[in-house]
Design a protein around this motif. Structure first.
Motif, PDB file in Angstrom:
ATOM      1  N   GLN A  32       0.830  -1.210   0.000  1.00  0.00           N
ATOM      2  CA  GLN A  32       0.000   0.000   0.000  1.00  0.00           C
ATOM      3  C   GLN A  32       0.862   1.257   0.000  1.00  0.00           C
ATOM      4  O   GLN A  32       0.576   2.215  -0.723  1.00  0.00           O
ATOM      5  CB  GLN A  32      -0.930   0.009   1.213  1.00  0.00           C
ATOM      6  CG  GLN A  32      -2.087  -0.949   1.086  1.00  0.00           C
ATOM      7  CD  GLN A  32      -2.941  -0.971   2.341  1.00  0.00           C
ATOM      8  OE1 GLN A  32      -2.489  -0.658   3.442  1.00  0.00           O
ATOM      9  NE2 GLN A  32      -4.194  -1.381   2.182  1.00  0.00           N
ATOM     10  N   ASN A  33       1.927   1.272   0.790  1.00  0.00           N
ATOM     11  CA  ASN A  33       2.810   2.441   0.838  1.00  0.00           C
ATOM     12  C   ASN A  33       3.488   2.665  -0.507  1.00  0.00           C
ATOM     13  O   ASN A  33       3.625   3.801  -0.965  1.00  0.00           O
ATOM     14  CB  ASN A  33       3.849   2.284   1.948  1.00  0.00           C
ATOM     15  CG  ASN A  33       3.238   2.381   3.331  1.00  0.00           C
ATOM     16  OD1 ASN A  33       2.131   2.874   3.500  1.00  0.00           O
ATOM     17  ND2 ASN A  33       3.946   1.883   4.328  1.00  0.00           N
ATOM     18  N   SER A  34       3.894   1.594  -1.159  1.00  0.00           N
ATOM     19  CA  SER A  34       4.524   1.697  -2.471  1.00  0.00           C
ATOM     20  C   SER A  34       3.534   2.213  -3.512  1.00  0.00           C
ATOM     21  O   SER A  34       3.860   3.080  -4.324  1.00  0.00           O
ATOM     22  CB  SER A  34       5.078   0.339  -2.900  1.00  0.00           C
ATOM     23  OG  SER A  34       5.641   0.415  -4.176  1.00  0.00           O
ATOM     24  N   ALA A  35       2.315   1.707  -3.486  1.00  0.00           N
ATOM     25  CA  ALA A  35       1.293   2.142  -4.442  1.00  0.00           C
ATOM     26  C   ALA A  35       0.964   3.618  -4.252  1.00  0.00           C
ATOM     27  O   ALA A  35       0.802   4.362  -5.229  1.00  0.00           O
ATOM     28  CB  ALA A  35       0.032   1.293  -4.283  1.00  0.00           C
ATOM     29  N   THR A  36       0.885   4.064  -3.016  1.00  0.00           N
ATOM     30  CA  THR A  36       0.598   5.472  -2.738  1.00  0.00           C
ATOM     31  C   THR A  36       1.713   6.362  -3.281  1.00  0.00           C
ATOM     32  O   THR A  36       1.446   7.397  -3.898  1.00  0.00           O
ATOM     33  CB  THR A  36       0.433   5.694  -1.222  1.00  0.00           C
ATOM     34  OG1 THR A  36      -0.668   4.894  -0.768  1.00  0.00           O
ATOM     35  CG2 THR A  36       0.167   7.151  -0.896  1.00  0.00           C
ATOM     36  N   ALA A  37       2.955   5.968  -3.086  1.00  0.00           N
ATOM     37  CA  ALA A  37       4.088   6.751  -3.586  1.00  0.00           C
ATOM     38  C   ALA A  37       4.060   6.827  -5.110  1.00  0.00           C
ATOM     39  O   ALA A  37       4.297   7.893  -5.694  1.00  0.00           O
ATOM     40  CB  ALA A  37       5.397   6.143  -3.101  1.00  0.00           C
ATOM     41  N   GLN A  38       3.732   5.720  -5.771  1.00  0.00           N
ATOM     42  CA  GLN A  38       3.658   5.716  -7.226  1.00  0.00           C
ATOM     43  C   GLN A  38       2.538   6.619  -7.722  1.00  0.00           C
ATOM     44  O   GLN A  38       2.706   7.345  -8.708  1.00  0.00           O
ATOM     45  CB  GLN A  38       3.437   4.301  -7.753  1.00  0.00           C
ATOM     46  CG  GLN A  38       4.690   3.467  -7.755  1.00  0.00           C
ATOM     47  CD  GLN A  38       4.445   2.094  -8.356  1.00  0.00           C
ATOM     48  OE1 GLN A  38       3.367   1.513  -8.196  1.00  0.00           O
ATOM     49  NE2 GLN A  38       5.444   1.573  -9.034  1.00  0.00           N
ATOM     50  N   GLN A  39       1.398   6.604  -7.058  1.00  0.00           N
ATOM     51  CA  GLN A  39       0.282   7.459  -7.460  1.00  0.00           C
ATOM     52  C   GLN A  39       0.658   8.937  -7.337  1.00  0.00           C
ATOM     53  O   GLN A  39       0.317   9.742  -8.192  1.00  0.00           O
ATOM     54  CB  GLN A  39      -0.950   7.150  -6.619  1.00  0.00           C
ATOM     55  CG  GLN A  39      -1.589   5.827  -6.953  1.00  0.00           C
ATOM     56  CD  GLN A  39      -2.669   5.431  -5.956  1.00  0.00           C
ATOM     57  OE1 GLN A  39      -2.831   6.043  -4.906  1.00  0.00           O
ATOM     58  NE2 GLN A  39      -3.427   4.396  -6.291  1.00  0.00           N
ATOM     59  N   GLN A  40       1.369   9.286  -6.285  1.00  0.00           N
ATOM     60  CA  GLN A  40       1.787  10.673  -6.102  1.00  0.00           C
ATOM     61  C   GLN A  40       2.759  11.095  -7.195  1.00  0.00           C
ATOM     62  O   GLN A  40       2.674  12.207  -7.716  1.00  0.00           O
ATOM     63  CB  GLN A  40       2.414  10.863  -4.721  1.00  0.00           C
ATOM     64  CG  GLN A  40       1.422  10.756  -3.592  1.00  0.00           C
ATOM     65  CD  GLN A  40       2.078  10.733  -2.223  1.00  0.00           C
ATOM     66  OE1 GLN A  40       3.279  10.539  -2.090  1.00  0.00           O
ATOM     67  NE2 GLN A  40       1.278  10.911  -1.178  1.00  0.00           N
ATOM     68  N   GLN A  41       3.667  10.211  -7.566  1.00  0.00           N
ATOM     69  CA  GLN A  41       4.622  10.532  -8.620  1.00  0.00           C
ATOM     70  C   GLN A  41       3.932  10.652  -9.974  1.00  0.00           C
ATOM     71  O   GLN A  41       4.263  11.529 -10.765  1.00  0.00           O
ATOM     72  CB  GLN A  41       5.731   9.482  -8.663  1.00  0.00           C
ATOM     73  CG  GLN A  41       6.650   9.590  -7.467  1.00  0.00           C
ATOM     74  CD  GLN A  41       7.647   8.455  -7.389  1.00  0.00           C
ATOM     75  OE1 GLN A  41       7.514   7.445  -8.061  1.00  0.00           O
ATOM     76  NE2 GLN A  41       8.644   8.616  -6.539  1.00  0.00           N
ATOM     77  N   GLN A  42       2.955   9.798 -10.250  1.00  0.00           N
ATOM     78  CA  GLN A  42       2.210   9.881 -11.500  1.00  0.00           C
ATOM     79  C   GLN A  42       1.431  11.190 -11.578  1.00  0.00           C
ATOM     80  O   GLN A  42       1.361  11.818 -12.634  1.00  0.00           O
ATOM     81  CB  GLN A  42       1.274   8.688 -11.645  1.00  0.00           C
ATOM     82  CG  GLN A  42       1.992   7.398 -11.955  1.00  0.00           C
ATOM     83  CD  GLN A  42       1.071   6.191 -11.922  1.00  0.00           C
ATOM     84  OE1 GLN A  42      -0.075   6.275 -11.467  1.00  0.00           O
ATOM     85  NE2 GLN A  42       1.567   5.060 -12.392  1.00  0.00           N
TER      86      GLN A  42
END
Length: 160
Positions: free
Chosen positions: A121-131
């Protein structure tokens, strides 16, 4: 610190930087002096249109805004959200007691599963913010290019 988490964060940063450069690479436009403007006049007009486009779009491709600073989710040294293991252990203990009459084994399994889920979940959140940051940068560049083209076309140039 969890090396897998650091590697993923590093890869995500590289992807973000590559995306920003890709935006710049695709933003190349060609300007033709359709009314016979001199090279000096074209340079002057392009400089003035750059300034005008920056004012209109609030985006300067020579100085793009930094990605918005978002507060990272609090994580432990292993990259999990604090308390994820304890919550998973509690759930696992209940299930382990009911299913196998072994709360200890259930707690261990639950803790491991919850930590893994927390990392994902933490990794997915970071990716969404970068996108989102990349999309914002691309939108700013597109608006700048439209404004610059409008200015140059208004001065008698063909822009492709």
């Amino acid at each position: 610190m969890n090396h897998d988490f650091v590697k993923r964060a590093g890869r995500a940063s590289v992807l973000l930087i590559a995306a920003v450069f890709a935006v710049g690479a695709t933003a190349q436009s060609f300007v033709y002096p359709a009314k016979g403007q001199s090279p000096d006049k074209q340079k002057k007009d392009e400089g003035e249109c750059h300034t005008w486009a920056v004012q209109q779009s609030n985006y300067d491709p020579a100085n793009p805004p930094p990605p918005p600073a978002t507060a990272p989710a609090p994580t432990t040294a292993t990259g999990t959200t604090p308390g994820a293991g304890a919550r998973g252990a509690a759930r696992g203990a209940v299930v382990g007691e009911i299913v196998a009459d072994d709360a200890g084994a259930g707690a261990a399994v639950g803790a491991v599963a919850a930590r893994g889920q927390s990392r994902r979940q933490n990794s997915a959140t970071a990716q969404q913010q970068q996108q989102a940051a990349t999309q914002q940068s691309q939108a700013g560049m597109a608006n700048y290019q439209k404004a610059r083209a409008a200015c140059l076309e208004g001065r008698g140039y063909t822009v492709k």
